[in-house]
Design a protein around this motif. Sequence first.
Motif, short mmCIF file in Angstrom:
data_model
loop_
_atom_site.label_atom_id
_atom_site.label_comp_id
_atom_site.label_asym_id
_atom_site.label_seq_id
_atom_site.Cartn_x
_atom_site.Cartn_y
_atom_site.Cartn_z
N ASN A 20 0.87 -0.90 0.17
CA ASN A 20 -0.01 -0.01 0.09
C ASN A 20 0.89 1.33 0.07
N GLY A 21 0.74 2.07 -0.89
CA GLY A 21 1.30 3.28 -0.81
C GLY A 21 2.82 3.34 -1.67
N ALA A 22 2.80 1.89 -2.23
CA ALA A 22 4.18 2.02 -3.41
C ALA A 22 4.15 2.52 -4.43
N GLY A 23 2.94 3.12 -4.93
CA GLY A 23 3.10 3.90 -6.25
C GLY A 23 2.06 3.32 -7.45
N LYS A 24 1.63 2.18 -7.10
CA LYS A 24 0.90 1.63 -8.50
C LYS A 24 0.07 2.50 -9.06
N SER A 25 -1.10 2.95 -7.99
CA SER A 25 -2.10 3.84 -8.68
C SER A 25 -1.67 5.16 -9.51
N THR A 26 -0.49 5.45 -8.67
CA THR A 26 0.01 6.87 -9.13
C THR A 26 0.32 6.58 -10.89
N LEU A 27 1.31 5.41 -10.84
CA LEU A 27 1.78 5.15 -12.28
C LEU A 27 0.58 5.00 -13.29
N LEU A 41 -4.20 9.77 0.66
CA LEU A 41 -3.63 8.60 1.14
C LEU A 41 -3.86 7.61 -0.02
N SER A 42 -2.94 6.54 -0.19
CA SER A 42 -3.29 5.26 -1.14
C SER A 42 -4.26 4.62 -0.52
N GLY A 43 -5.09 3.81 -1.59
CA GLY A 43 -6.25 3.19 -1.30
C GLY A 43 -6.27 2.43 0.08
N GLY A 44 -5.10 1.38 0.30
CA GLY A 44 -4.84 0.56 1.19
C GLY A 44 -4.95 1.21 2.44
N ASN A 45 -4.27 2.49 2.32
CA ASN A 45 -3.94 3.36 3.74
C ASN A 45 -5.32 3.92 4.16
#
Length: 500
Positions: free
Chosen positions: A41-48, A399-403
Amino acid sequence: MSENILLKMNHIRKEFPGVLALKDVSFELKAGEVHALLGENGAGKSTLIKILGGIYSSDAGEIVINGQVATIDKVQDAQTHGISVIHQELVLVPHMTVAENIYLGREPTKRGSRFVDFKKMNRDAKEILDPFNLDFKPTDLVSNLTIAQQQMVEIIKALSFNARILVMDEPTSSLSEKDVDFLFDNIRKLKKANVGIIYISHRMSELMQIADRITVIRDGEYIGTRSSNETNNDELIAMMVGRQLTNYYTRTFGNPQEKVLEVKNLNAGSFLKDISFHLNSGEILGFAGLVGAGRSELMKCIFGIDPITSGEIYVENEMVTIKNPLEATKLGIALVPESRKSEALFPEQSVQYNITIKSLDEFIKGIRVNHSKEGAITREYVEKMDVRTPSFNQLVGKLSGGNQQKVVVGRWLATKPKILIFDEPTRGVDVGAKAEIYSIMNDLVKEGVAIIMISSELPEVINMSDRVVVMSNGRITGCLPREDLTQEKIMHYATQFVFT
Ligand SMILES: Nc1ncnc2c1ncn2[C@@H]1O[C@H](COP(=O)(O)OP(=O)(O)OP(=O)(O)O)[C@@H](O)[C@H]1O
Ligand SMILES: [Mg+2]
């Protein structure tokens, strides 16, 4: 080989205020392949993915499509390049119909006019929907659909663009096995048609099943790419978290004690029929079933969100009428809902506000808010849930989805409930955070808290539950003790009454 490379994202960098979301990430997609993106969670997947979809622009790096550098500044640019994205947060318009959502921005018009041809639109939508065998109509309002049904609409909408590159950011997070199988059949058809698919999911078993290659990113950095038949869960998890992680399921079973909740012959609406079950302190009672079986609806009745038509509810052997969630909370009941976006989060408010909102009583003396206590509660649950945020003041929507999910769980834990109802608690959270949530649940039941856990992930229900109640079509069709828990038995009860 190189001629069938559809997409290259080279050296992508993206910075948000206070957060370097992507450092130097490269990614490649071939025609006819499913390429998974994996990371915490928060690694940057959705951002990419949002950069590819024209929602964010990158600070550095380039996107190459079919060998040509592409400029993607807005969503339409992505569509022009044959890219279709299913985003993690559902973006359907609730007060519009299914058909209106599918054709949003490209509605068919009556010949020679600018008026929308609703008849044609509904007809076209029906044509797209029909092969999927769904239990809703093009004219249904999206707000009346379940989360899983909405997810199917998103998927079908994305497919309807005839894209060459299809991106799915957690498409299955609220789908049950049956719908996932169905989605995978469609993905395999698309592969045959040479579509390239980018697939994001925290369900490792799914990735192994559907992905050809898997690329791992960690803290915004590219870690590596593996072909799925040459790697395994342990290697991927080690790449994701940067260390070996063992024992994801840490449940220790004790002796459930006295009855804390009992439901007798509950009926509600036209759907929930004759529901009876009980819950003991110190146990996890799993609720399994296909999506739409009525599990969330039942919990909403118990929590006082929806009314019941008849039946009795007992909390600690006392009959109660729960008219609203506040009364439920006062009785020591907490509900972590399925849909964090619409039912739980205040995205425009801070992490601190979102965590402490339900336990306010604890630190409001008169009308003066005790800020140090507020901060202490926030710190406790940010740490407990390992919420990755630059500060307590960060807006939750950033925040990222998981967070975001971890914040919702933390909020309800902060109320120190006696009865805790979790609706899909680990939806969208990564393996490490899942392990956190499991171990917190384990600690809570050891302290005597009673937990109800709705989950569509069968391994999770089987590993975590003392007993499992199975629902189908608004009824309870089975209750299995721990020693009888197998996927086959659960599915057997989950598919009863389906055709009544
Ligand atoms: N609009 C934004 N403003 C500020 N920070 C953001 C924004 N969007 C994302 N971030 C931050 O960028 C980082 C990467 O987030 P991203 O959503 O890409 O993660 P993810 O890999 O998709 O995680 P998850 O598995 O939880 O969905 C996170 O630290 C997140 O908080
Ligand atoms: Mg994400």
